[in-house]
Design an enzyme around this catalytic site. Structure first.
Site, PDB file in Angstrom:
ATOM      1  N   SER A 139      54.793  35.093  34.308  1.00 22.52           N
ATOM      2  CA  SER A 139      56.031  35.834  34.047  1.00 22.52           C
ATOM      3  C   SER A 139      57.286  35.007  34.326  1.00 22.52           C
ATOM      4  CB  SER A 139      56.038  37.113  34.882  1.00 22.52           C
ATOM      5  OG  SER A 139      55.898  36.832  36.270  1.00 22.52           O
TER       6      SER A 139
ATOM      7  N   GLU B 117      37.974  25.107  44.203  1.00 20.14           N
ATOM      8  CA  GLU B 117      37.919  26.510  43.782  1.00 20.14           C
ATOM      9  C   GLU B 117      37.220  26.638  42.426  1.00 20.14           C
ATOM     10  OE1 GLU B 117      38.471  29.273  45.128  1.00 20.14           O
ATOM     11  OE2 GLU B 117      39.848  29.016  46.804  1.00 20.14           O
TER      12      GLU B 117
ATOM     13  N   ARG C 196      56.075  41.270  39.267  1.00 20.39           N
ATOM     14  CA  ARG C 196      56.122  42.286  40.316  1.00 20.39           C
ATOM     15  C   ARG C 196      56.940  43.490  39.848  1.00 20.39           C
ATOM     16  NH1 ARG C 196      54.983  38.717  44.951  1.00 20.39           N
ATOM     17  NH2 ARG C 196      53.030  37.860  44.182  1.00 20.39           N
TER      18      ARG C 196
ATOM     19  N   ARG D 291      51.124  36.341  49.512  1.00 21.68           N
ATOM     20  CA  ARG D 291      49.670  36.274  49.329  1.00 21.68           C
ATOM     21  C   ARG D 291      49.114  34.933  49.808  1.00 21.68           C
ATOM     22  NH1 ARG D 291      49.443  40.789  46.333  1.00 21.68           N
ATOM     23  NH2 ARG D 291      50.611  41.031  44.374  1.00 21.68           N
TER      24      ARG D 291
ATOM     25  N   LYS E  70      46.454  28.874  37.117  1.00 20.47           N
ATOM     26  CA  LYS E  70      47.617  29.753  37.085  1.00 20.47           C
ATOM     27  C   LYS E  70      48.513  29.489  38.280  1.00 20.47           C
ATOM     28  CE  LYS E  70      48.715  34.599  37.531  1.00 20.47           C
ATOM     29  NZ  LYS E  70      48.205  35.903  37.850  1.00 20.47           N
TER      30      LYS E  70
ATOM     31  N   LYS F 245      44.220  29.587  41.435  1.00 22.05           N
ATOM     32  CA  LYS F 245      45.394  30.458  41.362  1.00 22.05           C
ATOM     33  C   LYS F 245      46.230  30.234  42.617  1.00 22.05           C
ATOM     34  CE  LYS F 245      47.008  35.204  41.037  1.00 22.05           C
ATOM     35  NZ  LYS F 245      46.686  36.602  40.746  1.00 22.05           N
TER      36      LYS F 245
ATOM     37  N   TYR G 109      53.206  35.586  27.436  1.00 22.66           N
ATOM     38  CA  TYR G 109      53.930  36.761  26.951  1.00 22.66           C
ATOM     39  C   TYR G 109      54.537  36.500  25.581  1.00 22.66           C
ATOM     40  CZ  TYR G 109      53.072  38.196  31.695  1.00 22.66           C
ATOM     41  OH  TYR G 109      52.426  38.516  32.858  1.00 22.66           O
TER      42      TYR G 109
HETATM   43  C1  PBG Z   1      47.133  39.926  40.284  1.00 19.65           C
HETATM   44  C2  PBG Z   1      47.920  39.208  39.263  1.00 19.65           C
HETATM   45  C3  PBG Z   1      49.228  38.722  39.369  1.00 19.65           C
HETATM   46  C4  PBG Z   1      49.538  38.137  38.154  1.00 19.65           C
HETATM   47  C5  PBG Z   1      48.426  38.287  37.323  1.00 19.65           C
HETATM   48  N1  PBG Z   1      47.427  38.925  38.033  1.00 19.65           N
HETATM   49  C6  PBG Z   1      50.190  38.840  40.485  1.00 19.65           C
HETATM   50  C7  PBG Z   1      49.941  38.095  41.736  1.00 19.65           C
HETATM   51  O1  PBG Z   1      48.930  37.418  41.902  1.00 19.65           O
HETATM   52  O2  PBG Z   1      50.785  38.207  42.620  1.00 19.65           O
HETATM   53  C8  PBG Z   1      50.833  37.482  37.812  1.00 19.65           C
HETATM   54  C9  PBG Z   1      51.063  37.254  36.356  1.00 19.65           C
HETATM   55  C10 PBG Z   1      52.437  36.849  35.998  1.00 19.65           C
HETATM   56  O3  PBG Z   1      53.288  36.530  36.863  1.00 19.65           O
HETATM   57  O4  PBG Z   1      52.727  36.827  34.803  1.00 19.65           O
HETATM   58  N2  PBG Z   1      46.712  41.205  39.824  1.00 19.65           N
END
Ligand code: PBG
Length: 346
Positions: free
Chosen positions: A296, A255, A228, A239, A270, A218, A335
């Site tokens: 997203s 990982e 967000r 992050r 991801k 990730k 989505y």
């Molecule tokens: C963390 C999480 C995130 C997403 C899924 N799980 C946000 C992040 O890591 O900042 C993002 C998913 C998306 O953008 O569709 N709980």
């Protein structure tokens, strides 16, 4: 050797026959001539059962609220969430991935509502299980970021996310999610050792049949932007001290290997569309099913451009998910899952 004509083409009299202008042994276009032949030889087939729909439950809502950065997606009330789960099951989707959005006054420094039996995510899991039973695979995001007042994925020590204290919270959260009825818990916080600790915690609590979908590779991606808004994130900063650097390909394998050694039942890459190289690497070496998350920002770009008339919505959503499957994903979180289900071949 002359090139053979198609069987239905009328043969010209022998005197009129001429050699083709180019004389080729291989003519790949032969397998592209009709929709039927293209369908017959297609290498990648996307099916509904491999699609997972991410859903958001908002605490205190009595009706769904549209998420403006994710056109067509909503923050659900528990009732509308149950209906969405029923819709997903009726559409033949593989599963749903649940996120909880607590009221702002229920966020705190340790994200305690993430672990509470009556926290919004655990209520959502229970409600979806009640509505869909075992017709869908019910997955839950195992992470604190929606529940912390600072918006980070874990608890802070001296302003830095404390790995081991956060892992402890994830274990309690995972057990609470299993208790609520999740089939799969999905640690997404990129803490070191999170999968092993969750496996031990689930087993000790008698949930040895609850699986772990590990967000293995990730990345600290800007493509999470619309998410967000969807979860009303309070994050300031980024992050980058726990999620991977987008520049690193090999590290995705490290990982993934660690998560496999720690007992992950499935692994995930991801984002998906801009990380197809990482996905292909992971898929080539993984002995367990591989998921990819079309996040997203990937979805928002495509549907946003389509809304402006710049792209064909159906064509680009279909193509983007096909590309993710082609690269090696067995499972795609998107989505667009219910919309795609309506378009896909049976
Ligand atoms: C963390 C999480 C995130 C997403 C899924 N799980 C946000 C992040 O890591 O900042 C993002 C998913 C998306 O953008 O569709 N709980």
């Amino acid at each position: 050797m002359p090139v053979a004509c198609g069987p239905s083409r009328p043969r010209p009299p022998a005197t009129d026959r001429k050699l083709p202008r180019v004389n080729l042994l291989r003519r790949p276009r032969r397998l592209r001539t009709t929709p039927a032949i293209r369908r017959l030889v297609r290498e990648t087939r996307v099916s509904r059962s491999q699609l997972v729909w991410p859903l958001f439950a908002g605490e205190g809502l009595t009706a769904p609220v549209a998420i403006s950065s994710l056109p067509g997606q909503q923050r659900h009330s528990l009732d509308s969430l149950a209906r969405a789960a029923e819709q997903a099951a009726a559409a033949g989707l593989g599963g749903v991935m649940l996120f909880g959005v607590p009221l702002p006054e229920h966020k705190d420094a340790t994200g305690s509502q993430a672990l509470a039996a009556d926290g919004i995510l655990n209520l959502a899991i229970a409600r979806v299980r009640e509505a869909a039973g075992d017709d869908l695979v019910v997955m839950a995001d195992t992470c604190l970021d929606e529940f912390t007042d600072h918006g980070h994925c874990g608890v802070l020590r001296d302003g830095v996310v404390d790995n081991d204290a956060t892992v402890e919270a994830y274990v309690a959260q995972a057990v609470s999610q299993a208790d609520a009825g999740a089939h799969l818990v999905s640690p997404s916080g990129m803490m070191d050792g999170q999968v092993a600790a969750i496996r031990r915690g689930l087993d000790a609590a008698g949930f040895e049949q609850v699986g772990i979908l590990a967000y293995a590779a990730k990345y600290a991606s800007a493509f999470y932007g619309p998410f967000r808004e969807a979860v009303a994130s309070t994050l300031e900063g980024d992050r980058r001290s726990y999620q991977q650097d987008p520049a690193n390909r090999r590290e995705g394998l490290l990982e993934t290997r660690l998560d496999l050694d720690e007992g992950a039942d499935l692994v995930m890459v991801k984002p998906a569309g801009y990380y197809l190289d990482v996905l292909a690497d992971v898929a080539a070496g993984s002995p367990v099913p591989v998921a990819a998350y079309q996040v997203s920002g990937e979805y928002a770009m495509l549907v946003g451009a389509a809304e402006r008339g710049w792209l064909d919505r159906r064509a680009v959503l279909t193509e983007s998910v096909t590309a993710i499957v082609r690269a090696g994903a067995d499972i795609v979180l998107t989505y667009a899952a219910p919309e795609l289900a309506g378009w896909l071949e049976q």
